[in-house]
Write an enzyme that holds these catalytic residues in place. Structure first.
Site, mmCIF file in Angstrom:
data_model
loop_
_atom_site.group_PDB
_atom_site.id
_atom_site.type_symbol
_atom_site.label_atom_id
_atom_site.label_comp_id
_atom_site.label_asym_id
_atom_site.label_seq_id
_atom_site.Cartn_x
_atom_site.Cartn_y
_atom_site.Cartn_z
ATOM 1 N N CYS A 162 0.833 -1.202 0.000
ATOM 2 C CA CYS A 162 0.000 0.000 0.000
ATOM 3 C C CYS A 162 0.875 1.262 0.000
ATOM 4 C CB CYS A 162 -0.983 -0.031 1.166
ATOM 5 S SG CYS A 162 -2.391 1.085 0.915
ATOM 6 N N HIS A 197 -3.652 -5.017 -0.077
ATOM 7 C CA HIS A 197 -3.160 -5.582 1.189
ATOM 8 C C HIS A 197 -3.186 -7.111 1.116
ATOM 9 C CE1 HIS A 197 -3.091 -1.959 3.885
ATOM 10 N NE2 HIS A 197 -3.854 -1.492 2.909
ATOM 11 N N GLU A 214 -1.771 -9.238 2.930
ATOM 12 C CA GLU A 214 -1.748 -9.868 4.260
ATOM 13 C C GLU A 214 -3.145 -10.244 4.741
ATOM 14 O OE1 GLU A 214 -1.839 -5.351 5.221
ATOM 15 O OE2 GLU A 214 -1.145 -6.691 3.629
#
Length: 553
Positions: A400, A526, A528
């Site tokens: 990001c 993102h 994750e």
């Protein structure tokens, strides 16, 4: 004079989804005991027996959602596929169960009151006085039952945030009390998670805090069915008997929850304590299927017996609270275990990185990740971090803002565009490499107004990203306001930084890579948020492999 008649509408089990069972998890004595981990572990055990399970979190704060909270206040803000900004516990739920959550899985007091007040303003209550009981509690219960109404789930686990006795939790506790009446005893169960402190001076485990906590629950009209006891020491039988006697629960429903080496050990510890069996027994859930946890055990075996290790620098501005980067940290755990590698994470404050010290901070690292974030603080430190990784051929991963920093650094130091910047950091920059989307310029409210949720991305064949994913069409979750400015795309590509991934609908750049670098990848999304125990994210796996290769060199 005619007597006044009160007519209560008696709910039926059918209206709530009669086949669905509901488990409520409350906490007492202190916060941060791990209700989310216990919820996720119980969910995993039931799932491993063949049941369909989902977990939801009810938070007692007045924010509509955690989207506007500083990470230091509440840890990371976790984003779902449908664009909900939620509590970080939903990340645990997804990582354990490998099942996506949604807007319906995280409800706050703020949203409850907002919904009720909005309905009142529309005149939906027909002039009645709007009160905490029944209107607020009815709205809470409606959200309790929402996920169970379509019959998709056998069990809905609901975590009530905060501690029993907190003023802000009272409406939720009252709604739980009413839920037992709505659902019936075989469809409803309360697990109370508490702390059993050990006094070193007296060399004793103390049960009095638990007794007081359960007493508060009883005063609210709720008898817990199961006690899960967080403890640093094994609970002797006499302590369990005392807890059972004074808390009015069965002896085999006093569950020991010892501190664990890893959160991923907890499902196996809870299985050993037969938590799932107690829940199934009380809810009249029957299955002949034994828990299938072989894949989980295989993951734990690799996690605890690595054959190699690397050191990764995680550079961000919220490093004093690791929960700010919870999903990133857990993604390294999943990906590291998949390649039998121990990942030593070194958290580095971007505010402390300067031209005169970055060599000493980075020289022992095998890879560098620049974390997401908002605002100008620590931005220039991240610029120097990216420059070091680019010039020294250190594997780099930007997420990001980390991707945006990488593009700005490249524009300044390779393209020679002096004062190039993001308009988030400098609204008057002569070279707005990163800029606010046109539709974002009209927004004056902060909450829930970013680019949020799952979006498509088309990958360029042959890029590191496409090789990592093993396909060219992906979906990833977003949470940001600023984007790469395509007016500079031709310039950066001419110097070796390529757009490896783009949104097929808007043409916005989602992934950048450097051609002549071992591993230099920045992503606007993102990754994750989608990493789980069973499905480590491919970009994290490849990044760790690049760090391993770099260490060998």
């Amino acid at each position: 004079m005619n007597p006044i008649r009160f007519q209560l509408k008696t709910p039926t089990l059918h209206s709530y989804g009669s086949s669905t069972k509901y488990v409520f998890i409350t906490g007492g004595v202190t916060s941060s005991l791990g209700k989310g981990i216990i919820a996720a572990s119980l969910g995993k055990l039931l799932q491993s027996r063949g049941f369909s399970v989902t977990i939801q979190k009810f938070d007692p704060y007045l924010n509509i959602d955690p989207g506007t909270l500083n990470p230091y206040e509440h840890g990371e803000c976790y984003v779902t596929d449908d664009g909900a900004e939620t509590d970080l516990d939903l990340g645990h739920y997804e990582r354990f169960l490998n099942v996506s959550t949604s807007q319906s899985n995280n409800i706050t007091t703020g949203r409850i009151y907002n919904n009720v007040i909005t309905r009142e303003r529309k005149g939906e209550f027909l002039g009645k006085t709007v009160q905490v009981i029944p209107h607020i509690t009815d709205e809470i219960k409606s959200n309790f039952y929402k996920l169970g109404q379509d019959g998709k789930y056998d069990v809905v686990i609901t975590e009530i945030g905060g501690c029993v006795g907190d003023i802000e939790s009272l409406p939720f506790i009252e709604a739980v009390r009413q839920a037992r009446w709505d659902l019936g005893p075989n469809n409803f169960l309360v697990i109370h998670l508490i702390l059993i402190p050990y006094l070193k001076a007296a060399k004793e485990l103390k049960t009095k805090p638990t007794q007081h906590s359960v007493k508060q629950l009883l005063e609210a009209g709720i008898q817990p069915d199961i006690l899960v006891c967080r403890t640093e020491y094994h609970l002797p039988l006499d302590v369990k008997k005392k807890l059972a006697l004074f808390c009015n629960v069965q002896l085999n429903s006093v569950i020991e929850a010892m501190d664990a080496e890893s959160i991923y050990d907890v499902p196996l510890l809870m299985k050993k304590e037969k938590l799932d069996e107690r829940v199934m027994n009380k809810l009249k859930l029957s299955t002949k299927t034994s828990p299938d946890l072989e894949t989980w055990k295989d993951f734990l075996g690799k996690l605890k017996n690595p054959t190699q290790e690397v050191t990764i620098g995680l550079v961000g501005k919220y490093i004093s609270l690791p929960d700010s980067y919870k999903s990133i940290i857990e993604s390294f755990t999943h990906a590291g275990a998949s390649v039998e590698c121990k990942v030593n994470l070194l958290l580095i404050s971007s505010e402390e990185i300067h031209l005169d010290n970055y060599e000493s901070k980075f020289k022992e690292l095998d890879g560098i990740l620049v974390a997401p974030g908002f605002g100008e603080r620590g931005f220039e430190g991240k610029i120097e971090t990216v420059r070091y990784a680019r010039e020294h051929n250190i594997p780099f991963f930007g997420i990001c803002l980390g991707m945006q920093v990488a593009v700005v650094e490249f524009a300044r130091n390779v393209l020679g565009l002096e004062h190039a910047n993001s308009t988030e950091m400098d609204p008057f920059t002569p070279h707005p490499i990163i800029a606010l989307l046109e539709e974002q310029k009209k927004i004056d409210q902060m909450g829930g107004t970013m680019r949020l949720g799952s979006y498509a991305c088309d990958l360029k064949n042959g890029t590191k990203s496409a090789i990592a994913y093993g396909k060219t069409k992906i979906q990833e979750r977003h949470r940001h306001r600023y984007e790469f400015n395509n007016a500079y795309l031709e310039q950066i590509q001419s110097k070796g930084m390529i757009a490896a991934g783009k949104n097929p609908d808007t043409g916005l750049v989602e992934i950048i890579e450097l051609k002549n670098h071992p591993w230099f990848v920045g992503v606007q999304f993102h990754p994750e948020y989608k990493s789980t125990v069973l499905n480590p994210h491919p970009l994290f796996v490849r990044f760790i492999q690049a760090a391993i290769d770099n260490k060998k060199k």
